[in-house]
Structures are given as C-alpha cells and as structure tokens.
Design a protein around this motif. Structure first.
Motif, short mmCIF file in Angstrom:
data_model
loop_
_atom_site.label_atom_id
_atom_site.label_comp_id
_atom_site.label_asym_id
_atom_site.label_seq_id
_atom_site.Cartn_x
_atom_site.Cartn_y
_atom_site.Cartn_z
N LYS A 157 0.83 -1.20 0.00
CA LYS A 157 0.00 0.00 0.00
C LYS A 157 0.87 1.26 0.00
O LYS A 157 0.57 2.23 -0.70
CB LYS A 157 -0.93 0.01 1.21
CG LYS A 157 -2.07 -0.98 1.10
CD LYS A 157 -2.94 -0.95 2.33
CE LYS A 157 -4.04 -2.00 2.26
NZ LYS A 157 -4.87 -2.01 3.47
N GLN B 21 3.78 5.70 -5.58
CA GLN B 21 3.71 5.77 -7.03
C GLN B 21 2.60 6.72 -7.48
O GLN B 21 2.79 7.49 -8.41
CB GLN B 21 3.47 4.37 -7.62
CG GLN B 21 4.67 3.46 -7.52
CD GLN B 21 4.37 2.05 -7.98
OE1 GLN B 21 3.20 1.67 -8.13
NE2 GLN B 21 5.40 1.26 -8.19
N ASP B 22 1.46 6.67 -6.81
CA ASP B 22 0.36 7.59 -7.14
C ASP B 22 0.77 9.04 -6.91
O ASP B 22 0.47 9.92 -7.72
CB ASP B 22 -0.88 7.27 -6.30
CG ASP B 22 -1.54 5.96 -6.70
OD1 ASP B 22 -1.24 5.46 -7.80
OD2 ASP B 22 -2.35 5.45 -5.91
N LYS B 23 1.49 9.28 -5.83
CA LYS B 23 1.93 10.64 -5.52
C LYS B 23 2.92 11.12 -6.58
O LYS B 23 2.85 12.25 -7.02
CB LYS B 23 2.58 10.67 -4.14
CG LYS B 23 3.00 12.04 -3.70
CD LYS B 23 3.58 12.03 -2.31
CE LYS B 23 4.01 13.45 -1.94
NZ LYS B 23 4.65 13.47 -0.63
N GLU B 24 3.83 10.24 -6.99
CA GLU B 24 4.80 10.62 -8.02
C GLU B 24 4.09 10.92 -9.33
O GLU B 24 4.43 11.88 -10.02
CB GLU B 24 5.83 9.50 -8.22
CG GLU B 24 6.80 9.37 -7.07
CD GLU B 24 7.74 8.18 -7.23
OE1 GLU B 24 7.56 7.38 -8.18
OE2 GLU B 24 8.64 8.04 -6.40
N GLN B 25 3.10 10.12 -9.68
CA GLN B 25 2.36 10.37 -10.92
C GLN B 25 1.60 11.69 -10.84
O GLN B 25 1.53 12.44 -11.80
CB GLN B 25 1.39 9.21 -11.20
CG GLN B 25 2.08 7.94 -11.64
CD GLN B 25 1.09 6.80 -11.82
OE1 GLN B 25 -0.08 6.92 -11.48
NE2 GLN B 25 1.59 5.67 -12.33
N HIS B 26 1.03 11.97 -9.69
CA HIS B 26 0.29 13.21 -9.49
C HIS B 26 1.25 14.40 -9.58
O HIS B 26 0.92 15.42 -10.20
CB HIS B 26 -0.42 13.19 -8.13
CG HIS B 26 -1.23 14.42 -7.86
ND1 HIS B 26 -2.36 14.73 -8.58
CD2 HIS B 26 -1.08 15.42 -6.96
CE1 HIS B 26 -2.87 15.86 -8.13
NE2 HIS B 26 -2.09 16.30 -7.14
N GLU C 96 2.29 1.68 -3.48
CA GLU C 96 1.28 2.18 -4.41
C GLU C 96 0.98 3.65 -4.17
O GLU C 96 0.84 4.42 -5.13
CB GLU C 96 0.00 1.35 -4.28
CG GLU C 96 0.10 -0.05 -4.83
CD GLU C 96 -1.13 -0.89 -4.55
OE1 GLU C 96 -2.09 -0.37 -3.91
OE2 GLU C 96 -1.14 -2.05 -4.95
N SER C 97 0.87 4.06 -2.92
CA SER C 97 0.58 5.46 -2.64
C SER C 97 1.74 6.35 -3.06
O SER C 97 1.54 7.47 -3.54
CB SER C 97 0.25 5.67 -1.16
OG SER C 97 1.38 5.42 -0.36
N SER D 131 2.22 15.03 -13.23
CA SER D 131 1.17 15.67 -14.02
C SER D 131 1.06 17.15 -13.69
O SER D 131 0.76 17.97 -14.54
CB SER D 131 -0.17 14.95 -13.82
OG SER D 131 -0.61 15.10 -12.48
#
Length: 74
Positions: free
Chosen positions: A54, A60-65, A57-58, A68
């Motif tokens: 978890k 990775q989500d933060k890096e993607q955000h 994943e969080s 962007s």
C-alpha cells in the motif's frame, strides 16, 4: 484393516500411565500456544506485506500526481 476403538482406548491408557494427566495437559497447552503463536506471526507477516504494498502504491500515485502537475505548468 483400520484401528479399532478398543485399540485406541488401550493406547490412550498406556499414554496416560506413562506421562500422567498433568504432563499431558501441559503438553497440550504448550502445543496450543505454539499454534496460536505461529498463526499470529503468519498474520503479522501478511499484514506487513500488505502495508508495504500500500505504501509503495501510494508513493507511485503521488509521483504520478506530481509529474502531471509539473507537466501542466511548462
């Protein structure tokens, strides 16, 4: 060709005579505690693995955000 109930009863009597009821009770409780400890450690291991996944994943989500956000400002 299996073990009959009478054979099991005789075996039980011999075991009780050899070890005694108090020692058998202690062995049973020790075995039960060992099984509980094993199950607890297995659950803790699975929980730790889930927590690590978890967090990954969080992150990775933060890096993607973050990617962007910076691409939109350029």
């Amino acid at each position: 060709m299996g073990i009959s109930p009478w054979q099991l009863l005789i075996l039980l009597v011999i075991v009780v005579l050899l070890f005694g009821t108090k020692r058998l009770r202690n062995m049973g409780s020790d075995l039960g505690n060992a099984v509980k400890g094993f199950k607890k450690s297995m659950n803790d291991e699975a929980d730790n693995k889930d927590d690590k996944e978890k967090k990954k994943e969080s992150l990775q989500d933060k890096e993607q955000h973050d990617d962007s956000d910076t691409s939109g400002k350029s």
